[in-house]
Design a protein around this motif. Structure first.
Motif, short mmCIF file in Angstrom:
data_model
loop_
_atom_site.label_atom_id
_atom_site.label_comp_id
_atom_site.label_asym_id
_atom_site.label_seq_id
_atom_site.Cartn_x
_atom_site.Cartn_y
_atom_site.Cartn_z
N UNK A 170 14.15 8.57 -19.09
CA UNK A 170 13.38 9.32 -20.03
C UNK A 170 12.00 8.75 -19.71
N UNK A 171 11.19 9.84 -19.27
CA UNK A 171 9.77 9.72 -19.20
C UNK A 171 9.03 10.88 -19.91
N UNK A 172 9.59 11.79 -20.67
CA UNK A 172 9.04 12.71 -21.29
C UNK A 172 8.38 12.26 -22.63
N UNK A 173 8.27 13.36 -23.53
CA UNK A 173 7.82 13.11 -24.75
C UNK A 173 8.81 12.79 -25.90
N UNK A 174 10.00 13.41 -25.76
CA UNK A 174 11.04 13.45 -26.94
C UNK A 174 12.05 12.21 -26.39
N UNK A 175 12.11 11.41 -27.41
CA UNK A 175 13.06 10.15 -27.35
C UNK A 175 14.09 10.20 -28.69
N UNK A 176 15.08 10.00 -28.05
CA UNK A 176 16.24 9.76 -29.33
C UNK A 176 16.26 8.55 -29.99
N UNK A 177 16.82 8.41 -31.26
CA UNK A 177 16.59 7.18 -31.92
C UNK A 177 17.36 6.04 -31.15
N UNK A 178 18.62 6.30 -30.46
CA UNK A 178 19.22 5.32 -29.75
C UNK A 178 18.77 4.83 -28.69
N UNK A 179 17.79 5.88 -27.98
CA UNK A 179 17.09 5.21 -26.89
C UNK A 179 15.75 4.25 -27.40
N UNK A 180 15.14 4.72 -28.28
CA UNK A 180 14.16 3.63 -28.67
C UNK A 180 14.81 2.51 -29.21
N UNK A 181 15.99 2.42 -29.69
CA UNK A 181 16.45 1.41 -29.88
C UNK A 181 16.86 0.44 -28.75
N UNK A 182 17.41 1.10 -27.62
CA UNK A 182 17.53 0.43 -26.55
C UNK A 182 16.17 0.07 -25.90
N UNK A 183 15.24 0.76 -25.98
CA UNK A 183 13.98 0.19 -25.52
C UNK A 183 13.54 -0.99 -26.15
N UNK A 190 13.07 -9.36 -22.63
CA UNK A 190 11.89 -9.61 -21.88
C UNK A 190 11.11 -10.67 -22.68
N UNK A 191 10.59 -10.45 -23.86
CA UNK A 191 9.81 -11.47 -24.84
C UNK A 191 10.49 -12.77 -24.72
N UNK A 192 11.88 -12.88 -24.94
CA UNK A 192 12.63 -14.07 -24.71
C UNK A 192 12.31 -15.04 -23.41
N UNK A 193 12.12 -14.15 -22.40
CA UNK A 193 12.06 -15.01 -21.13
C UNK A 193 10.44 -15.45 -20.86
N UNK A 194 9.70 -14.87 -21.64
CA UNK A 194 8.18 -15.51 -21.32
C UNK A 194 8.06 -16.84 -21.66
N UNK A 260 3.03 4.35 -23.31
CA UNK A 260 2.62 3.94 -24.86
C UNK A 260 3.78 3.54 -25.48
N UNK A 261 5.00 4.00 -24.95
CA UNK A 261 6.16 3.72 -25.92
C UNK A 261 6.61 2.36 -25.28
N UNK A 262 6.46 1.88 -24.44
CA UNK A 262 6.67 0.62 -23.67
C UNK A 262 5.58 -0.51 -24.36
N UNK A 263 4.45 0.11 -24.34
CA UNK A 263 3.41 -0.82 -25.07
C UNK A 263 3.89 -1.18 -26.56
N UNK A 264 4.08 0.04 -27.09
CA UNK A 264 4.56 -0.20 -28.61
C UNK A 264 5.81 -1.19 -28.73
N UNK A 265 6.65 -1.06 -28.09
CA UNK A 265 7.84 -2.14 -27.92
C UNK A 265 7.34 -3.46 -28.08
N UNK A 266 6.63 -3.68 -27.16
CA UNK A 266 6.04 -5.03 -26.94
C UNK A 266 5.13 -5.47 -28.12
N UNK A 267 4.40 -4.42 -28.59
CA UNK A 267 3.51 -4.96 -29.76
C UNK A 267 4.33 -5.28 -30.90
N UNK A 268 5.33 -4.61 -31.03
CA UNK A 268 6.33 -5.16 -32.06
C UNK A 268 7.16 -6.34 -32.02
N UNK A 269 7.52 -6.67 -30.67
CA UNK A 269 8.44 -7.76 -30.23
C UNK A 269 7.70 -8.90 -29.99
N UNK A 270 6.56 -9.00 -29.14
CA UNK A 270 5.63 -10.00 -28.66
C UNK A 270 4.52 -10.04 -29.11
#
Length: 405
Positions: A170-183, A190-194, A260-270
């Motif tokens: 998944x490297x395009x613009x459209x993401x399914x909700x379950x894929x965002x949840x997996x990300x 990864x945050x827990x391993x820091x 930006x999707x990956x960055x947003x996931x770590x902005x919320x978790x870490x």
């Protein structure tokens, strides 16, 4: 009067209405609405029921199907107008470089009815000959693949069935909700391993390295002065600060969505601070930590440097001297998402990275190619970088979670 019969439609024409509906459903999902297969089928049935000239009741039916909360109900009108009536919108700016054909809801519904009429013709009609299918299709019925621009040979699904899980490519613009949840779940792992950073301060713990004499004496009051309940202290550890710098220049346009999707996931978790840069640096952390329909438009406005050059060294110096000067300390992590091609002088990148490392930060460079980019500036600065990690899909991020600590 004999009813007008539509001309036989080709398979490419037959898929147009349902493809537009699938595109509309994808746009709704991109704005946070939960529109799955069941909702999309219900919207298709409503389209067949109301016909091409009753747009108002059709829109009301679709709204009742797709909206599940007050926020989604308020958001519907704007998304609907953007997709089906873009000519009514003024002042819109598109910076992604992608264009969409003009859409008209009435024409799409009429075409769908025409294809249904063609599907009901006798088997001798051209629409029912072998090799053709006039039944409605959704986007993705025809399969094709595309190799990425780096020539890595990894097929990316253009539509239709694929042998690879969507999450891993998944490297395009459209993401399914379950894929965002997996990300988000992957970012949490990864945050827990820091590794946390030990400080000079102490905190009370059930078991520890040092006796907390003051707290132990306070507890002894309840036991008549007997030291029967000792209190212990351990070193206070703080999670490392994480900084993400994403390259959104022209050369990285096709990868900016994933980054930006990956960055947003770590902005919320870490609680990471997120920056974007092209010819200048800008912080987008507040946009990443909020979930509103206007966030993507604001990020697009910040990343309006698409088409310009890349000044990585200048952006890193601005980051170290101004934006993160008070927080960039020992144990901090700096993640750079870029291909390494810099319009600054090749000697400046090494000096900028040295400035970041001098404050004790660890630098990890994420690149969208399998091999480390051959940019001259990046080759000179390799000694300043702790680790290089390929990141062209979520499969790469999942594979790297064991080394990101």
């Amino acid at each position: 009067m004999t009813p007008h019969l539509a001309a036989p439609t080709t398979p490419a024409q037959a898929t147009a209405p349902s493809e537009r509906l699938a595109g509309f459903a994808a746009l709704l999902r991109d704005h946070g609405l939960t529109v799955g297969v069941a909702e999309q089928q219900a919207m298709l049935q409503a389209m067949l029921y109301f016909g091409p000239i009753h747009e108002r009741p059709l829109q009301a039916a679709w709204r009742a199907i797709a909206c599940h909360s007050h926020r989604e109900w308020q958001l519907w009108a704007d998304v609907y107008e953007r997709f089906w009536h873009p000519e009514k919108l003024r002042g819109g700016v598109k910076v992604s470089g992608q264009t969409r054909p003009s859409r008209n809801l009435r024409q799409s519904v009429q075409a769908l009815h025409d294809q249904m009429d063609a599907a009901q013709k006798p088997a001798s009609s051209p629409a029912s000959q072998p090799g053709q299918n006039a039944a409605p299709q959704t986007a993705g019925d025809s399969a094709s693949s595309l190799h990425d621009e780096q020539g890595s040979g990894t097929p990316r699904a253009q539509g239709g069935a694929s042998r690879t899980e969507a999450l891993h490519q998944r490297d395009g613009q459209m993401w399914m909700p379950q894929e965002l949840s997996a990300l988000q779940s992957l970012a949490r792992q990864i945050t827990a391993k820091l590794q946390p950073r030990a400080t000079r301060r102490w905190r009370v713990a059930p078991r520890g390295q040092r006796l907390d004499l003051r707290q132990t004496l306070r507890r002894s009051v309840g036991w008549g002065g007997e030291l029967l309940q000792p209190a212990w202290k351990v070193k206070r550890a703080l999670p490392p600060r994480l900084f993400i710098l994403a390259d959104v220049s022209r050369s990285m346009e096709s990868h900016a969505a994933l980054f930006l999707r990956v960055a947003r996931a770590f902005a919320l978790e870490a609680d990471a601070r997120v920056f974007v840069f092209h010819t200048r640096l800008a912080e987008v952390t507040p946009y990443m930590q909020r979930d509103t329909p206007a966030i993507q438009e604001k990020v697009n406005a910040v990343t309006a440097g698409f088409g310009g050059g890349t000044r990585i060294a200048t952006s890193l110096q601005d980051f170290a001297r101004h934006h993160a000067r008070a927080q960039l300390n020992r144990g901090a992590r700096v993640w750079v998402f870029s291909d390494g091609f810099d319009t600054d002088g090749p000697e400046f990148l090494s000096a900028a990275l040295q400035e970041v490392r001098a404050r004790g930060a660890r630098i990890t460079w994420f690149h969208p190619t399998r091999q480390v980019p051959a940019a001259g500036a990046l080759q000179r600065a390799r000694a300043m970088i702790d680790r290089f990690v390929p990141l062209a899909s979520l499969a790469d991020l999942a594979a790297a979670r064991h080394v990101l600590h």
